[in-house]
Design a protein around this motif. Structure first.
Motif, PDB file in Angstrom:
ATOM      1  N   HIS A  14      -0.871  -8.090 -10.465  1.00  0.00           N
ATOM      2  CA  HIS A  14      -1.400  -9.444 -10.661  1.00  0.00           C
ATOM      3  C   HIS A  14      -1.241 -10.275  -9.404  1.00  0.00           C
ATOM      4  O   HIS A  14      -2.136 -11.040  -9.029  1.00  0.00           O
ATOM      5  CB  HIS A  14      -0.687 -10.118 -11.834  1.00  0.00           C
ATOM      6  N   CYS A  27      -5.572   1.520 -11.511  1.00  0.00           N
ATOM      7  CA  CYS A  27      -4.363   0.708 -11.677  1.00  0.00           C
ATOM      8  C   CYS A  27      -4.440  -0.172 -12.930  1.00  0.00           C
ATOM      9  O   CYS A  27      -5.514  -0.435 -13.452  1.00  0.00           O
ATOM     10  CB  CYS A  27      -4.135  -0.145 -10.427  1.00  0.00           C
ATOM     11  N   PRO A  28      -3.258  -0.624 -13.401  1.00  0.00           N
ATOM     12  CA  PRO A  28      -3.193  -1.302 -14.697  1.00  0.00           C
ATOM     13  C   PRO A  28      -3.961  -2.621 -14.783  1.00  0.00           C
ATOM     14  O   PRO A  28      -4.307  -3.051 -15.873  1.00  0.00           O
ATOM     15  CB  PRO A  28      -1.691  -1.572 -14.877  1.00  0.00           C
ATOM     16  N   TRP A  29      -4.187  -3.262 -13.641  1.00  0.00           N
ATOM     17  CA  TRP A  29      -4.767  -4.598 -13.658  1.00  0.00           C
ATOM     18  C   TRP A  29      -6.272  -4.602 -13.378  1.00  0.00           C
ATOM     19  O   TRP A  29      -6.837  -5.633 -13.014  1.00  0.00           O
ATOM     20  CB  TRP A  29      -4.048  -5.493 -12.644  1.00  0.00           C
ATOM     21  N   LEU A  30      -6.945  -3.486 -13.578  1.00  0.00           N
ATOM     22  CA  LEU A  30      -8.392  -3.427 -13.338  1.00  0.00           C
ATOM     23  C   LEU A  30      -9.159  -4.486 -14.129  1.00  0.00           C
ATOM     24  O   LEU A  30     -10.063  -5.144 -13.601  1.00  0.00           O
ATOM     25  CB  LEU A  30      -8.923  -2.032 -13.705  1.00  0.00           C
ATOM     26  N   LEU A  31      -8.787  -4.654 -15.397  1.00  0.00           N
ATOM     27  CA  LEU A  31      -9.568  -5.584 -16.226  1.00  0.00           C
ATOM     28  C   LEU A  31      -9.357  -7.037 -15.804  1.00  0.00           C
ATOM     29  O   LEU A  31     -10.223  -7.878 -16.044  1.00  0.00           O
ATOM     30  CB  LEU A  31      -9.241  -5.395 -17.710  1.00  0.00           C
ATOM     31  N   GLU A  32      -8.246  -7.339 -15.177  1.00  0.00           N
ATOM     32  CA  GLU A  32      -8.090  -8.679 -14.611  1.00  0.00           C
ATOM     33  C   GLU A  32      -9.049  -8.865 -13.443  1.00  0.00           C
ATOM     34  O   GLU A  32      -9.670  -9.926 -13.290  1.00  0.00           O
ATOM     35  CB  GLU A  32      -6.646  -8.931 -14.165  1.00  0.00           C
ATOM     36  N   ASP A  82       6.457 -12.637  -4.536  1.00  0.00           N
ATOM     37  CA  ASP A  82       7.039 -13.015  -5.824  1.00  0.00           C
ATOM     38  C   ASP A  82       7.759 -11.816  -6.473  1.00  0.00           C
ATOM     39  O   ASP A  82       7.760 -10.710  -5.948  1.00  0.00           O
ATOM     40  CB  ASP A  82       5.971 -13.598  -6.756  1.00  0.00           C
ATOM     41  N   GLU A 123       7.183  -9.972  -9.071  1.00  0.00           N
ATOM     42  CA  GLU A 123       6.402  -8.796  -9.445  1.00  0.00           C
ATOM     43  C   GLU A 123       6.161  -7.903  -8.232  1.00  0.00           C
ATOM     44  O   GLU A 123       6.421  -6.703  -8.260  1.00  0.00           O
ATOM     45  CB  GLU A 123       5.055  -9.225 -10.043  1.00  0.00           C
ATOM     46  N   VAL A 128       7.229  -4.123  -7.360  1.00  0.00           N
ATOM     47  CA  VAL A 128       6.259  -3.045  -7.104  1.00  0.00           C
ATOM     48  C   VAL A 128       6.611  -2.324  -5.806  1.00  0.00           C
ATOM     49  O   VAL A 128       6.618  -1.092  -5.738  1.00  0.00           O
ATOM     50  CB  VAL A 128       4.821  -3.604  -7.026  1.00  0.00           C
TER      51      VAL A 128
END
Lengths: 318, 318
Positions: free
Chosen positions: A57, A81-86, A262, A264, A268
């Motif tokens: 994110h 990656c997990p945030w594709l839909l964002e 930040d 997150e 990562v």
């Protein structure tokens, strides 16, 4: 359509993943491309490109802020990656951004993982014992089955389109697809098949062979640079502004990695200051800075997109 | 080993996913369990349990802080989520924590996704068109193939063990496995096969049939509660302390969802204040508060773990 020869293509220039900018190979005969893109013959065109969208994110937020303000002109997305839909949602909110696919066959962080888009049983040469992508490019180069790679690259393109992203170009996360002639050929053919311009760094030109299918979808991009391992944090802005001095008439690309410093992104990138959270936040700071934007202006550098190249080479989207 | 009957088991009590605590069913004949766990006959034992580890760094950080300080006594992990290896690393750093697996067949957030551990071709009934888990339990209940569910649950247990986690128990993310007799049976049998105690909420007792294999690995847990949709943020601490008044002699469980109210968790839970970042940060605040810990003390409530139950029922780890 233009005829691109291997010799001409060799002028594309990057020392990928190294600290220094390759400025040794300068533009020749590139005027035709600038003009054909609608700019002056001697125009200095720059694709200012943010990598790694979708990974976190923090990266999405920073990158879209820079895309929307015009601080960067282009970016590419890590589809597995997990945030594709964002990313898909952010791109819907601001239509017309120049978004390509950062084709991804590795998951390099220690404590945060992903795997492929394809069924894992169909890309087993790309997955480790835990079912994730490997954390380095060497094992992909040595053990990656080319047809499994081809399947996975196509699956990433298909999923991006399915979730509403219309990619303008392709490139390769960690340069995995530039590590062997076989993988490189799969990459270029995948671009051709999908009518997407592919980014090719200079190192990859050694991977071309005489029978390589060089066609209109490869055009020279020169004087590419990015911050690399060991870059000096104290001189971040000077580093990038110095890079601008090497930009020549024709199409150039500079790669940045944007993010916030930040919790997150620190998690990562844990145990890895290079390409870490502070690193990425400094890239953001530079591209958003008055000094950098003034330096672009003073040098008459024009930010351009892959969409323009896609339009030129393929006549736009499918 | 004890003989657990359906009638006895029915005393386990939760109205899962509802706002209110079920306190209507109180302990009877539970003393034997307290005593067999090594506590006084009338001891009020509480598993204070954090859900959703692995879903986000924010959740991992908050949950391990509470586990390490003793603010909660147990937690469970979403194995298919991107941050599993961070959980594994955190658990290595503090051995002996009580960690179970929050068996996961859904990916409920809008812009942040995951899929299964098994090859997607082998669990196709559990995946949507984009290759992710569905975002709701109803479709899993209606379309989930029981043998694909069994395969995926086993894959999650196997992966957890492979990355160094020794789970002490199982429960079910979003209660997916409590939505039908078929899924529930797969769940209980998976626990038995792997010698892991399973958490069963009261609603699930209706799923038992006469031929259900109720054996020693199911023991009554009562007066379970958790914050649910629509919980009043202004009265968060009162809500939980009120819950403590309902704790009876025997084994009780309260479920909390810990996280920080930060950028990452706000983005994960976007458009969903229930179970959102503020919500989870308030759960953390309560369990870490002096007032809550004092309320536990005043009521002579003893925090216990699933490890103790696993030890009792199965004689510990495999």
């Amino acid at each position: 359509m233009q005829e691109i020869t291997l010799k001409k293509f060799m002028k594309a220039s990057i020392l990928f993943s190294l600290l220094i900018i390759s400025s040794s190979v300068l533009a020749q005969n590139a005027t035709s491309i600038s003009e054909r893109l609608g700019y002056d013959k001697d125009a200095k065109l720059l694709i200012l490109h943010a990598d790694d969208l979708g990974v976190a994110h923090s990266v999405n937020d920073a990158s879209f802020r820079a895309l929307k303000s015009g601080a960067v002109s282009s970016a590419s997305i890590m589809v597995p990656c997990p945030w594709l839909l964002e990313v898909a949602e952010m791109s819907r909110e601001t239509p017309g951004l120049d978004l390509g696919l950062h084709l991804t066959l590795t998951a390099e962080w220690e404590q945060y993982k992903w795997d492929g888009v394809s069924p894992s049983s169909e890309i087993s040469s790309l997955l480790n014992d835990e079912g994730y992508f490997y954390d380095n490019t060497t094992v992909v180069m040595n053990e990656g089955d080319p047809e499994e790679v081809r399947r996975e690259l196509q699956a990433q393109i298909d999923l991006a389109r399915k979730v509403g992203i219309q990619p303008t170009h392709l490139d390769s996360h960690m340069g995995t697809l530039f590590t062997s002639p076989t993988l490189f050929r799969v990459y270029v053919e995948t671009g051709q098949k999908n009518r997407l311009p592919v980014f090719v760094p200079q190192q990859a030109t050694a991977l071309f062979t005489d029978d390589f299918p060089i066609t209109d979808d490869i055009i020279p991009i020169q004087t590419v640079g990015m911050a690399g391992a060991g870059n000096n944090l104290d001189q971040w802005q000077e580093f990038y502004i110095g890079m601008l001095d090497n930009i020549q008439p024709g199409i150039n690309e500079i790669i940045v990695h944007l993010g916030h410093d930040d919790d997150e992104l620190q998690a990562v990138t844990v145990n890895h200051p290079d390409f870490g959270a502070t690193w990425r936040s400094m890239d953001l700071k530079v591209v958003e800075s008055q000094a950098f934007q003034q330096a672009l202006q003073e040098r008459n550098i024009i930010l351009v997109t892959y969409r323009e190249i896609q339009e030129l080479v393929y006549g736009g989207d499918e």
